[in-house]
Each structure stands twice: as C-alpha cells, then as structure tokens.
Design a protein around this motif. Structure first.
Motif, PDB file in Angstrom:
ATOM      1  N   ILE A  87       7.738  39.459  53.364  1.00 18.40           N
ATOM      2  CA  ILE A  87       8.518  40.418  54.154  1.00 18.40           C
ATOM      3  C   ILE A  87       9.515  39.690  55.049  1.00 18.40           C
ATOM      4  O   ILE A  87      10.677  40.090  55.161  1.00 18.40           O
ATOM      5  CB  ILE A  87       7.577  41.323  54.976  1.00 18.40           C
ATOM      6  N   LEU A  88       9.079  38.608  55.681  1.00 18.06           N
ATOM      7  CA  LEU A  88       9.993  37.842  56.528  1.00 18.06           C
ATOM      8  C   LEU A  88      11.122  37.216  55.709  1.00 18.06           C
ATOM      9  O   LEU A  88      12.268  37.188  56.165  1.00 18.06           O
ATOM     10  CB  LEU A  88       9.225  36.770  57.296  1.00 18.06           C
ATOM     11  N   VAL A  89      10.814  36.733  54.519  1.00 20.03           N
ATOM     12  CA  VAL A  89      11.862  36.164  53.660  1.00 20.03           C
ATOM     13  C   VAL A  89      12.852  37.252  53.259  1.00 20.03           C
ATOM     14  O   VAL A  89      14.065  37.048  53.300  1.00 20.03           O
ATOM     15  CB  VAL A  89      11.241  35.482  52.417  1.00 20.03           C
ATOM     16  N   PHE A  90      12.339  38.426  52.893  1.00 20.29           N
ATOM     17  CA  PHE A  90      13.217  39.535  52.527  1.00 20.29           C
ATOM     18  C   PHE A  90      14.116  39.927  53.698  1.00 20.29           C
ATOM     19  O   PHE A  90      15.320  40.112  53.533  1.00 20.29           O
ATOM     20  CB  PHE A  90      12.381  40.737  52.065  1.00 20.29           C
ATOM     21  N   CYS A  91      13.518  40.057  54.884  1.00 21.42           N
ATOM     22  CA  CYS A  91      14.312  40.391  56.070  1.00 21.42           C
ATOM     23  C   CYS A  91      15.305  39.278  56.385  1.00 21.42           C
ATOM     24  O   CYS A  91      16.431  39.550  56.824  1.00 21.42           O
ATOM     25  CB  CYS A  91      13.397  40.656  57.264  1.00 21.42           C
ATOM     26  N   GLY A  92      14.909  38.038  56.173  1.00 23.86           N
ATOM     27  CA  GLY A  92      15.816  36.912  56.388  1.00 23.86           C
ATOM     28  C   GLY A  92      17.017  36.967  55.460  1.00 23.86           C
ATOM     29  O   GLY A  92      18.147  36.679  55.869  1.00 23.86           O
ATOM     30  N   VAL A  93      16.778  37.360  54.216  1.00 23.23           N
ATOM     31  CA  VAL A  93      17.888  37.509  53.266  1.00 23.23           C
ATOM     32  C   VAL A  93      18.824  38.627  53.729  1.00 23.23           C
ATOM     33  O   VAL A  93      20.060  38.481  53.692  1.00 23.23           O
ATOM     34  CB  VAL A  93      17.348  37.776  51.844  1.00 23.23           C
ATOM     35  N   ILE A  94      18.259  39.734  54.179  1.00 20.28           N
ATOM     36  CA  ILE A  94      19.081  40.840  54.691  1.00 20.28           C
ATOM     37  C   ILE A  94      19.899  40.382  55.895  1.00 20.28           C
ATOM     38  O   ILE A  94      21.101  40.660  55.999  1.00 20.28           O
ATOM     39  CB  ILE A  94      18.202  42.057  55.061  1.00 20.28           C
ATOM     40  N   TYR A  95      19.264  39.668  56.837  1.00 18.14           N
ATOM     41  CA  TYR A  95      19.988  39.154  58.001  1.00 18.14           C
ATOM     42  C   TYR A  95      21.078  38.182  57.585  1.00 18.14           C
ATOM     43  O   TYR A  95      22.167  38.175  58.165  1.00 18.14           O
ATOM     44  CB  TYR A  95      19.021  38.465  58.970  1.00 18.14           C
ATOM     45  N   ALA A  96      20.813  37.351  56.580  1.00 15.50           N
ATOM     46  CA  ALA A  96      21.827  36.398  56.111  1.00 15.50           C
ATOM     47  C   ALA A  96      23.017  37.138  55.505  1.00 15.50           C
ATOM     48  O   ALA A  96      24.169  36.759  55.740  1.00 15.50           O
ATOM     49  CB  ALA A  96      21.218  35.437  55.102  1.00 15.50           C
ATOM     50  N   ILE A  97      22.759  38.207  54.764  1.00 21.03           N
ATOM     51  CA  ILE A  97      23.846  39.008  54.198  1.00 21.03           C
ATOM     52  C   ILE A  97      24.657  39.664  55.313  1.00 21.03           C
ATOM     53  O   ILE A  97      25.896  39.670  55.288  1.00 21.03           O
ATOM     54  CB  ILE A  97      23.286  40.060  53.210  1.00 21.03           C
ATOM     55  N   LEU A  98      23.956  40.218  56.308  1.00 18.42           N
ATOM     56  CA  LEU A  98      24.653  40.829  57.442  1.00 18.42           C
ATOM     57  C   LEU A  98      25.443  39.794  58.242  1.00 18.42           C
ATOM     58  O   LEU A  98      26.542  40.079  58.720  1.00 18.42           O
ATOM     59  CB  LEU A  98      23.652  41.556  58.341  1.00 18.42           C
ATOM     60  N   LEU A  99      24.885  38.587  58.373  1.00 16.23           N
ATOM     61  CA  LEU A  99      25.596  37.513  59.058  1.00 16.23           C
ATOM     62  C   LEU A  99      26.862  37.147  58.298  1.00 16.23           C
ATOM     63  O   LEU A  99      27.914  36.942  58.911  1.00 16.23           O
ATOM     64  CB  LEU A  99      24.692  36.289  59.229  1.00 16.23           C
ATOM     65  N   TRP A 100      26.768  37.067  56.984  1.00 15.96           N
ATOM     66  CA  TRP A 100      27.938  36.754  56.178  1.00 15.96           C
ATOM     67  C   TRP A 100      29.026  37.827  56.364  1.00 15.96           C
ATOM     68  O   TRP A 100      30.199  37.519  56.533  1.00 15.96           O
ATOM     69  CB  TRP A 100      27.557  36.626  54.702  1.00 15.96           C
ATOM     70  N   GLY A 101      28.626  39.101  56.361  1.00 18.19           N
ATOM     71  CA  GLY A 101      29.580  40.180  56.606  1.00 18.19           C
ATOM     72  C   GLY A 101      30.174  40.123  58.006  1.00 18.19           C
ATOM     73  O   GLY A 101      31.368  40.381  58.197  1.00 18.19           O
ATOM     74  N   ALA A 102      29.349  39.765  58.985  1.00 13.95           N
ATOM     75  CA  ALA A 102      29.849  39.651  60.364  1.00 13.95           C
ATOM     76  C   ALA A 102      30.845  38.510  60.490  1.00 13.95           C
ATOM     77  O   ALA A 102      31.849  38.625  61.207  1.00 13.95           O
ATOM     78  CB  ALA A 102      28.678  39.454  61.324  1.00 13.95           C
ATOM     79  N   ILE A 103      30.589  37.409  59.791  1.00 13.93           N
ATOM     80  CA  ILE A 103      31.528  36.280  59.822  1.00 13.93           C
ATOM     81  C   ILE A 103      32.852  36.679  59.187  1.00 13.93           C
ATOM     82  O   ILE A 103      33.928  36.365  59.722  1.00 13.93           O
ATOM     83  CB  ILE A 103      30.913  35.044  59.126  1.00 13.93           C
ATOM     84  N   GLN A 104      32.784  37.392  58.063  1.00 15.22           N
ATOM     85  CA  GLN A 104      34.021  37.848  57.423  1.00 15.22           C
ATOM     86  C   GLN A 104      34.790  38.814  58.312  1.00 15.22           C
ATOM     87  O   GLN A 104      36.014  38.745  58.401  1.00 15.22           O
ATOM     88  CB  GLN A 104      33.705  38.494  56.078  1.00 15.22           C
ATOM     89  N   ALA A 105      34.088  39.725  58.975  1.00 21.87           N
ATOM     90  CA  ALA A 105      34.745  40.661  59.891  1.00 21.87           C
ATOM     91  C   ALA A 105      35.350  39.922  61.073  1.00 21.87           C
ATOM     92  O   ALA A 105      36.445  40.263  61.541  1.00 21.87           O
ATOM     93  CB  ALA A 105      33.752  41.710  60.373  1.00 21.87           C
ATOM     94  N   PHE A 106      34.653  38.900  61.554  1.00 18.29           N
ATOM     95  CA  PHE A 106      35.165  38.103  62.669  1.00 18.29           C
ATOM     96  C   PHE A 106      36.452  37.371  62.278  1.00 18.29           C
ATOM     97  O   PHE A 106      37.401  37.321  63.045  1.00 18.29           O
ATOM     98  CB  PHE A 106      34.102  37.104  63.128  1.00 18.29           C
TER      99      PHE A 106
END
Length: 150
Positions: A87-106
C-alpha cells in the motif's frame, strides 16, 4: 540538530503559516472598509498561504498516519507487513506521479496574481514542495515499518 529540525519541519511550517494567515485575514477584515483594493491583495495572499498550508500537511499526515484508511481485514505477521508495504509503495507511486505533474505545472506557470502581483510560480512551488515532503515521509515510513519501528 539538522535531523531534529527536519523531523519537526512540517509542524514549524504549519504553525508559522497559520499565524501569518490569521494575521493576513484579520488585516484584510480591517482594511476592507478603508482601502478595498488592498483587501483584494490580502485575500489573494491568504489563498496562497492556504495553498502552502494544505500541501505542508501532506507530509505531516503521512508522518503521523493521519491519512484515510479502510480497516476491513486484519492480518497478522509477515502478510500484514507485506500488504502495508504494498500500500505504501502504491501510494508512493501516486505521490511521484502527482509530484511529476506539479513540477510540470511549476515549469509552465507564468504571470502573476491579479491583485498582489505575486508570481504564479510561487503558488505552483507549494505543490512541488508538498509532494516532495510527502514522498520523503512516505519513504521514511516505509523504512520504519519494514524495520518494525512504530
């Protein structure tokens, strides 16, 4: 010393943002009747502070396990450790995807706030910072769970 500061970083940041945000909102309530245009800038600044506050709480919630969970099935022993890690790995992958989107938006953000003139990249950085801290706390939590430290 630095390790202790980083351990409490979210708490210090959240406390400071709540104090500053409260002061800005009180200032906005007072100034609204005197200089209405300045009140719009104060409202925009309080929205930016709220953005940072909400993203700082990601790491804080991850650190203290204040995230949403569903506890329908309870397992014991290694299976529980394996499922929690999955579950933590899955959530980590989701956070990494959201981080990637946040970096692109930034990176693509341009312009400034209409009333305050604060660059929109400043607001976009709140998501980058929040997801980075949340991802680091998630990795920290995964290591602690794997080593059976609570």
């Amino acid at each position: 010393m630095f390790n202790k500061f980083f351990d409490k970083f979210e708490e210090y940041a959240i406390a400071a943002l709540v104090i500053i945000g409260t002061a800005v909102v009180i200032f906005q309530a007072i100034i609204k009747y005197l200089i209405p245009d300045a009140a719009k800038a104060a409202e925009e600044i309080s929205q930016y502070l709220y953005s940072y506050l909400s993203f700082f709480t990601l790491g804080y919630c991850m650190k203290y396990s204040c995230d949403l969970t569903v506890s329908l099935i309870h397992y014991k022993g290694r299976l529980q450790k394996l499922l929690n890690t999955a579950i933590l790995v899955f959530c980590g992958v989701i956070y990494a995807i959201l981080l990637w989107g946040a970096i692109q938006a930034f990176i693509t953000a341009s312009g400034a706030g209409s009333a305050s003139g604060i660059p929109l990249r400043f607001v976009g950085f709140s998501a980058v910072l929040g997801y980075t801290i949340g991802l680091l706390r998630m990795i920290q939590k995964m290591i602690q769970k794997w080593n059976n430290k609570n």
